[in-house]
Design an enzyme around this catalytic site. Structure first.
Site, PDB file in Angstrom:
ATOM      1  N   VAL A 182      -5.889  13.584 -45.581  1.00 27.82           N
ATOM      2  CA  VAL A 182      -4.726  14.008 -44.942  1.00 27.82           C
ATOM      3  C   VAL A 182      -3.926  14.192 -43.822  1.00 27.82           C
ATOM      4  O   VAL A 182      -5.537  14.755 -43.232  1.00 27.82           O
ATOM      5  CB  VAL A 182      -3.881  15.737 -45.771  1.00 27.82           C
ATOM      6  CG1 VAL A 182      -3.422  16.030 -45.350  1.00 27.82           C
ATOM      7  CG2 VAL A 182      -4.581  15.868 -47.477  1.00 27.82           C
ATOM      8  N   ALA A 183      -3.346  13.888 -42.612  1.00 27.85           N
ATOM      9  CA  ALA A 183      -3.010  13.989 -41.333  1.00 27.85           C
ATOM     10  C   ALA A 183      -3.158  14.596 -40.907  1.00 27.85           C
ATOM     11  O   ALA A 183      -2.834  16.089 -41.483  1.00 27.85           O
ATOM     12  CB  ALA A 183      -1.916  13.057 -40.501  1.00 27.85           C
TER      13      ALA A 183
ATOM     14  N   GLU B  93      -4.718   4.629 -50.146  1.00 27.73           N
ATOM     15  CA  GLU B  93      -3.710   5.683 -51.101  1.00 27.73           C
ATOM     16  C   GLU B  93      -2.349   4.616 -51.776  1.00 27.73           C
ATOM     17  O   GLU B  93      -1.489   4.226 -51.137  1.00 27.73           O
ATOM     18  CB  GLU B  93      -2.809   6.597 -49.962  1.00 27.73           C
ATOM     19  CG  GLU B  93      -3.454   7.808 -49.626  1.00 27.73           C
ATOM     20  CD  GLU B  93      -2.941   8.679 -48.386  1.00 27.73           C
ATOM     21  OE1 GLU B  93      -1.637   8.145 -48.169  1.00 27.73           O
ATOM     22  OE2 GLU B  93      -3.754   9.883 -48.723  1.00 27.73           O
TER      23      GLU B  93
ATOM     24  N   GLN C 297       2.943  20.443 -42.793  1.00 26.55           N
ATOM     25  CA  GLN C 297       1.443  19.970 -42.637  1.00 26.55           C
ATOM     26  C   GLN C 297       0.233  20.330 -43.168  1.00 26.55           C
ATOM     27  O   GLN C 297      -0.897  20.213 -43.508  1.00 26.55           O
ATOM     28  CB  GLN C 297       1.663  18.885 -41.681  1.00 26.55           C
ATOM     29  CG  GLN C 297       0.881  17.727 -41.669  1.00 26.55           C
ATOM     30  CD  GLN C 297       0.452  16.534 -42.924  1.00 26.55           C
ATOM     31  OE1 GLN C 297       1.746  16.811 -43.395  1.00 26.55           O
ATOM     32  NE2 GLN C 297      -0.721  16.129 -43.661  1.00 26.55           N
TER      33      GLN C 297
ATOM     34  N   HIS D   9       4.231  12.122 -41.935  1.00 24.53           N
ATOM     35  CA  HIS D   9       5.888  12.131 -43.081  1.00 24.53           C
ATOM     36  C   HIS D   9       6.321  13.507 -42.281  1.00 24.53           C
ATOM     37  O   HIS D   9       7.796  13.794 -42.109  1.00 24.53           O
ATOM     38  CB  HIS D   9       5.188  13.559 -44.294  1.00 24.53           C
ATOM     39  CG  HIS D   9       4.456  12.754 -45.499  1.00 24.53           C
ATOM     40  ND1 HIS D   9       4.948  12.531 -46.189  1.00 24.53           N
ATOM     41  CD2 HIS D   9       3.366  12.696 -45.196  1.00 24.53           C
ATOM     42  CE1 HIS D   9       4.467  12.062 -47.142  1.00 24.53           C
ATOM     43  NE2 HIS D   9       3.029  11.338 -46.854  1.00 24.53           N
TER      44      HIS D   9
ATOM     45  N   ASP E 170       5.750   9.344 -50.620  1.00 28.90           N
ATOM     46  CA  ASP E 170       4.940   9.814 -51.312  1.00 28.90           C
ATOM     47  C   ASP E 170       5.170   9.008 -52.625  1.00 28.90           C
ATOM     48  O   ASP E 170       6.348  10.290 -53.201  1.00 28.90           O
ATOM     49  CB  ASP E 170       3.737  11.012 -51.766  1.00 28.90           C
ATOM     50  CG  ASP E 170       2.857  10.842 -50.118  1.00 28.90           C
ATOM     51  OD1 ASP E 170       2.222   9.805 -49.364  1.00 28.90           O
ATOM     52  OD2 ASP E 170       2.059  12.220 -49.715  1.00 28.90           O
TER      53      ASP E 170
ATOM     54  N   HIS F 217       1.581   6.105 -51.324  1.00 26.99           N
ATOM     55  CA  HIS F 217       2.082   6.233 -49.785  1.00 26.99           C
ATOM     56  C   HIS F 217       3.128   5.205 -49.400  1.00 26.99           C
ATOM     57  O   HIS F 217       2.636   3.821 -49.175  1.00 26.99           O
ATOM     58  CB  HIS F 217       1.336   6.422 -48.148  1.00 26.99           C
ATOM     59  CG  HIS F 217       1.818   7.289 -47.341  1.00 26.99           C
ATOM     60  ND1 HIS F 217       1.597   8.192 -46.737  1.00 26.99           N
ATOM     61  CD2 HIS F 217       2.179   6.422 -46.263  1.00 26.99           C
ATOM     62  CE1 HIS F 217       2.489   8.886 -45.858  1.00 26.99           C
ATOM     63  NE2 HIS F 217       2.565   7.137 -45.394  1.00 26.99           N
TER      64      HIS F 217
ATOM     65  N   SER G 284       1.130  13.051 -38.317  1.00 27.35           N
ATOM     66  CA  SER G 284       1.560  12.935 -40.400  1.00 27.35           C
ATOM     67  C   SER G 284       2.457  12.516 -39.873  1.00 27.35           C
ATOM     68  O   SER G 284       3.158  13.166 -39.055  1.00 27.35           O
ATOM     69  CB  SER G 284       1.336  14.294 -40.941  1.00 27.35           C
ATOM     70  OG  SER G 284       1.826  13.893 -41.701  1.00 27.35           O
TER      71      SER G 284
END
Length: 264
Positions: free
Chosen positions: A172-173, A235, A143, A180, A187, A238, A178
């Site tokens: 973007v985190a 997004e 990340q 993710h 994504d 996502h 995040s």
């Protein structure tokens, strides 16, 4: 010297004394005003500093509350693992490492959602769609790389470091914040169109996902009209796993995970 002349001299001297006194008063007043202005300026600066420090302290307190709330939510119970909230106010422990399972070449998710994920991708393929999992689980270091690269792109376009940081945060985190890293987010884009922009929403793949994702326990995490709540711009690629029951309610009510959990 005549008496008349004498009187003129006395009047002149008297006028001069009065004028001098008046000038002295004006000079004193000007000096006093300047001193007052300086004090006022100093007070204003002090007040501004105190307000800034107060705001910083309040933000720190709120951040701590958020961290504690996130910790409480993440340990609430095994039945709530799929509702783990991660955003600007709810950071994820850097040591968090879900058990992973690969769902596509080089792409892994939390093993607990692998079956539903594979089923969604399989059904989409049977429907004649070409899904491509652009990104799934990303650890802290991954990340950080994505964040730094995106920030670098903004800087190369002429943005200052601060502006680049602020712009990057919108899409973007920040590492540690995040989804993710939970293994619950992916994504997903069209194999024929892999750009991460609003046009992704116009692809057949995105339209199918937006309509059917809830059946497999997923939601479109960052809708176009909810960025003030999620903190992330639209997004259309996502998708986040929250479980089938929660996903159905979230998508039907057109709300976010924050709203569903009551922390918006």
């Amino acid at each position: 010297m005549s008496v008349k002349m004498n009187r003129k001299i006395k009047r002149a001297l008297a006028f001069g004394a009065v004028a001098g006194a008046a000038l002295g008063v004006l000079i004193t007043f000007a000096a006093a005003s300047k001193a007052v202005d300086k004090k006022a300026e100093a007070f204003a600066k002090t007040e501004k500093t105190l307000k800034k420090e107060k705001k910083a302290l309040e933000e720190q307190v709120e951040k701590q509350k958020s961290i504690e709330a996130a910790a409480t939510l993440s340990t609430k119970g095994t039945d709530d693992w799929e509702l783990l909230l991660v955003n600007d106010n709810y950071p994820l422990d850097q040591k968090y490492e879900p058990e992973l399972e690969e769902i596509a070449e080089g792409r892994s998710v939390d093993a607990r959602i692998a079956e539903d994920t594979k089923k969604m991708l399989s059904d989409a393929k049977e429907a004649g769609l070409k899904m491509y999992v652009l990104s799934a689980y990303r650890n802290y270091e991954d990340q950080k790389t994505v964040f730094n690269e995106t920030m670098g792109d903004w800087i190369n376009q002429g943005s200052t470091y601060l502006d680049a940081y602020e712009e990057t945060k919108k899409s973007v985190a920040i590492p540690g914040y995040s989804e993710h890293a939970t293994g619950l987010a992916m994504d997903i884009v069209s194999e024929d169109y892999q750009d991460l922009d609003d046009k992704q929403a116009d692809t057949k793949e995105s339209k199918w996902l937006a309509e059917n994702c809830y059946k497999y326990g997923f939601i479109l995490r960052y809708p176009s009209d909810k960025s003030d709540i999620t903190g992330i711009v639209y997004e259309p690629w996502h998708y986040r796993y929250v479980g089938k029951e929660a996903a159905k309610e979230i998508m039907e009510k057109n709300i976010t995970l924050e709203e569903y959990l009551g922390v918006a």
